[in-house]
Write an enzyme that holds these catalytic residues in place. Structure first.
Site, PDB file in Angstrom:
ATOM      1  N   ASN A   1     -99.074  17.023  28.296  1.00  0.00           N
ATOM      2  CA  ASN A   1    -100.378  16.578  27.790  1.00  0.00           C
ATOM      3  C   ASN A   1    -100.222  16.291  26.297  1.00  0.00           C
ATOM      4  O   ASN A   1     -99.175  16.584  25.713  1.00  0.00           O
ATOM      5  CB  ASN A   1    -101.466  17.617  28.063  1.00  0.00           C
ATOM      6  CG  ASN A   1    -101.114  18.962  27.456  1.00  0.00           C
ATOM      7  OD1 ASN A   1    -100.900  19.068  26.253  1.00  0.00           O
ATOM      8  ND2 ASN A   1    -101.016  19.985  28.290  1.00  0.00           N
TER       9      ASN A   1
ATOM     10  N   ASP B   1     -95.223  20.562  33.990  1.00  0.00           N
ATOM     11  CA  ASP B   1     -95.149  20.979  32.585  1.00  0.00           C
ATOM     12  C   ASP B   1     -94.961  22.502  32.493  1.00  0.00           C
ATOM     13  O   ASP B   1     -94.047  23.000  31.805  1.00  0.00           O
ATOM     14  CB  ASP B   1     -96.468  20.545  31.902  1.00  0.00           C
ATOM     15  CG  ASP B   1     -96.412  20.614  30.392  1.00  0.00           C
ATOM     16  OD1 ASP B   1     -95.313  20.858  29.859  1.00  0.00           O
ATOM     17  OD2 ASP B   1     -97.463  20.427  29.751  1.00  0.00           O
TER      18      ASP B   1
HETATM   19  N1  AR6 Z   1     -90.577  19.592  40.095  1.00  0.00           N
HETATM   20  C1  AR6 Z   1     -90.921  18.327  40.404  1.00  0.00           C
HETATM   21  N2  AR6 Z   1     -92.208  17.917  40.497  1.00  0.00           N
HETATM   22  C2  AR6 Z   1     -93.173  18.825  40.282  1.00  0.00           C
HETATM   23  C3  AR6 Z   1     -92.900  20.171  39.951  1.00  0.00           C
HETATM   24  C4  AR6 Z   1     -91.530  20.549  39.859  1.00  0.00           C
HETATM   25  N3  AR6 Z   1     -91.154  21.775  39.537  1.00  0.00           N
HETATM   26  N4  AR6 Z   1     -94.078  20.825  39.807  1.00  0.00           N
HETATM   27  C5  AR6 Z   1     -95.062  19.931  40.057  1.00  0.00           C
HETATM   28  N5  AR6 Z   1     -94.514  18.741  40.354  1.00  0.00           N
HETATM   29  P1  AR6 Z   1     -98.590  17.337  37.298  1.00  0.00           P
HETATM   30  P2  AR6 Z   1     -99.782  15.114  35.756  1.00  0.00           P
HETATM   31  C6  AR6 Z   1     -95.153  17.451  40.707  1.00  0.00           C
HETATM   32  O1  AR6 Z   1     -99.958  17.880  37.581  1.00  0.00           O
HETATM   33  O2  AR6 Z   1    -100.562  14.655  36.908  1.00  0.00           O
HETATM   34  C7  AR6 Z   1    -100.169  19.657  33.209  1.00  0.00           C
HETATM   35  O3  AR6 Z   1    -101.061  20.717  33.089  1.00  0.00           O
HETATM   36  C8  AR6 Z   1     -96.559  17.495  41.235  1.00  0.00           C
HETATM   37  O4  AR6 Z   1     -96.570  17.869  42.613  1.00  0.00           O
HETATM   38  O5  AR6 Z   1     -97.570  18.320  36.884  1.00  0.00           O
HETATM   39  O6  AR6 Z   1     -99.070  14.102  34.905  1.00  0.00           O
HETATM   40  C9  AR6 Z   1     -99.878  18.977  31.872  1.00  0.00           C
HETATM   41  O7  AR6 Z   1     -99.869  19.895  30.794  1.00  0.00           O
HETATM   42  C10 AR6 Z   1     -96.950  16.029  41.046  1.00  0.00           C
HETATM   43  O8  AR6 Z   1     -96.420  15.244  42.117  1.00  0.00           O
HETATM   44  O9  AR6 Z   1     -98.659  16.215  36.108  1.00  0.00           O
HETATM   45  C11 AR6 Z   1    -100.994  17.991  31.759  1.00  0.00           C
HETATM   46  O10 AR6 Z   1    -102.153  18.613  31.263  1.00  0.00           O
HETATM   47  C12 AR6 Z   1     -96.244  15.648  39.765  1.00  0.00           C
HETATM   48  O11 AR6 Z   1     -95.258  16.665  39.537  1.00  0.00           O
HETATM   49  C13 AR6 Z   1    -101.234  17.570  33.189  1.00  0.00           C
HETATM   50  O12 AR6 Z   1    -100.762  18.645  34.001  1.00  0.00           O
HETATM   51  C14 AR6 Z   1     -97.118  15.545  38.527  1.00  0.00           C
HETATM   52  O13 AR6 Z   1     -98.138  16.526  38.575  1.00  0.00           O
HETATM   53  C15 AR6 Z   1    -100.424  16.357  33.559  1.00  0.00           C
HETATM   54  O14 AR6 Z   1    -100.787  15.931  34.841  1.00  0.00           O
END
Ligand code: AR6
Length: 300
Positions: A25, A35
């Site tokens: 973020n 993250d």
């Molecule tokens: N390895 C691979 N992919 C993952 C993992 C992992 N360990 N964990 C989750 N995902 P998101 P965004 C996937 O929410 O939508 C955070 O709070 C997940 O299933 O992580 O860009 C940040 O600080 C999904 O398919 O990122 C921001 O505030 C993908 O990663 C916000 O979330 C992205 O989900 C960013 O949101």
């Protein structure tokens, strides 16, 4: 040649890449989703370094060390929050990929893994995100074919894997490893008789243009052309092969068919040129003629 793929897995466990990308973020101070997982696995020093960066704007990217993670760097990018599609979300998502690759390039990174940016907490529709992501990477690779060895998406669930795999297949086709013959006579490094199943070859797309091209060849030149050529290093941009009197010129790292030249005895040859913008840059016939002449100078 760049290997582009999507795999199922946890991005924090990827040790086969130089860098992983974090879907962060704007504060860069950690959060949930991928993250949170990256910060947990890297340890508190990552947060310490992130504090020195003073945040990151949406669509931009910054880089840090990876600390306890098995890779060397973490590229932090901030995806757009989905607000219905009219708030430049597509453009911002595309920028995340381009800026991440540019930041990585400056550090000499050759292997990089992305998560599915914005499709978790930020609610970007998955298929639309995958299409934008893969197209952005495809265009980048087209413009800088030598820059990366591996660009992959590490998908956390089957549905995400399916979305990215579908787009990769659409834009890059199924890749096939080349198999070169052991036979010494054939395996002349510079000039080998090419068989079409040694490398991926895709058909000319529906969007193409046909024009007549004039040039004469000596029988010796024609013999050389008929042998075709697959570069030993697939980093070379082109390979070609002939079937009968028709020459097929492909781009080596994608397999896209760019030119088909049907040679005619009277010196007026018919050229079909790929006009699908996702596969080949926009050119005009005069430029194509110049390029074909250059290619044929090298090949004959
Ligand atoms: N390895 C691979 N992919 C993952 C993992 C992992 N360990 N964990 C989750 N995902 P998101 P965004 C996937 O929410 O939508 C955070 O709070 C997940 O299933 O992580 O860009 C940040 O600080 C999904 O398919 O990122 C921001 O505030 C993908 O990663 C916000 O979330 C992205 O989900 C960013 O949101």
């Amino acid at each position: 040649m760049v290997n582009i793929k999507a795999i199922l897995g946890d991005i924090t466990k990827q040790g086969n890449v130089d860098a992983i990308v974090n879907a962060a973020n704007t504060s860069l101070l950690g959060g949930g989703g991928v993250d949170g997982a990256i910060h947990r696995a890297a340890g508190p020093e990552l947060l310490e370094e992130c504090r020195t960066l003073y945040g990151c704007k949406t669509g931009e990217a910054k880089i840090t060390g990876a600390y306890k993670l098995p890779c060397v760097y973490v590229v932090h990018t901030v995806g757009p929050i989905w607000r219905g599609g009219n708030s430049s979300e597509d453009e911002l998502l595309k920028n995340c990929y381009i800026n991440s690759l540019l930041v990585a390039k400056r550090k000499g990174i050759r292997k990089i893994a992305f998560p599915s940016i914005s499709t978790g907490v930020y609610s970007f529709p998955l298929n639309r995100a995958a299409e934008i992501a893969v197209k952005a990477v495809c265009d980048f690779v087209d413009a800088h074919p030598e820059m990366f060895d591996l660009i992959e998406w590490v998908c956390f669930d089957e549905e995400t894997l399916e979305a990215y795999s579908k787009q990769i297949k659409k834009l890059f086709g199924e890749s096939k490893e080349p198999v070169f013959p052991d036979d010494d006579e054939l395996a002349d490094k510079n000039r080998i008789t090419v068989k079409t199943d040694w490398w991926k070859t895709l058909d000319m797309p529906e969007k193409h243009e046909v024009f007549t091209f004039k040039r004469t060849f000596s029988p010796e030149q024609m013999e050389k052309l008929k042998k075709g050529h697959i570069p030993e290093e697939m980093e070379d941009k082109w390979f070609w092969y002939m079937e009968g009197n028709t020459l097929y010129a492909h781009r080596s790292w994608t397999g896209f068919c760019i030119y088909i030249i049907s040679f005619s005895e009277d010196g007026n040859h018919t050229v079909t040129v790929n006009r699908e913008l996702s596969q080949y840059k926009e050119t005009i016939i005069e430029k194509d003629e110049k390029l074909i002449n250059n290619l044929l100078d090298c090949w004959s």
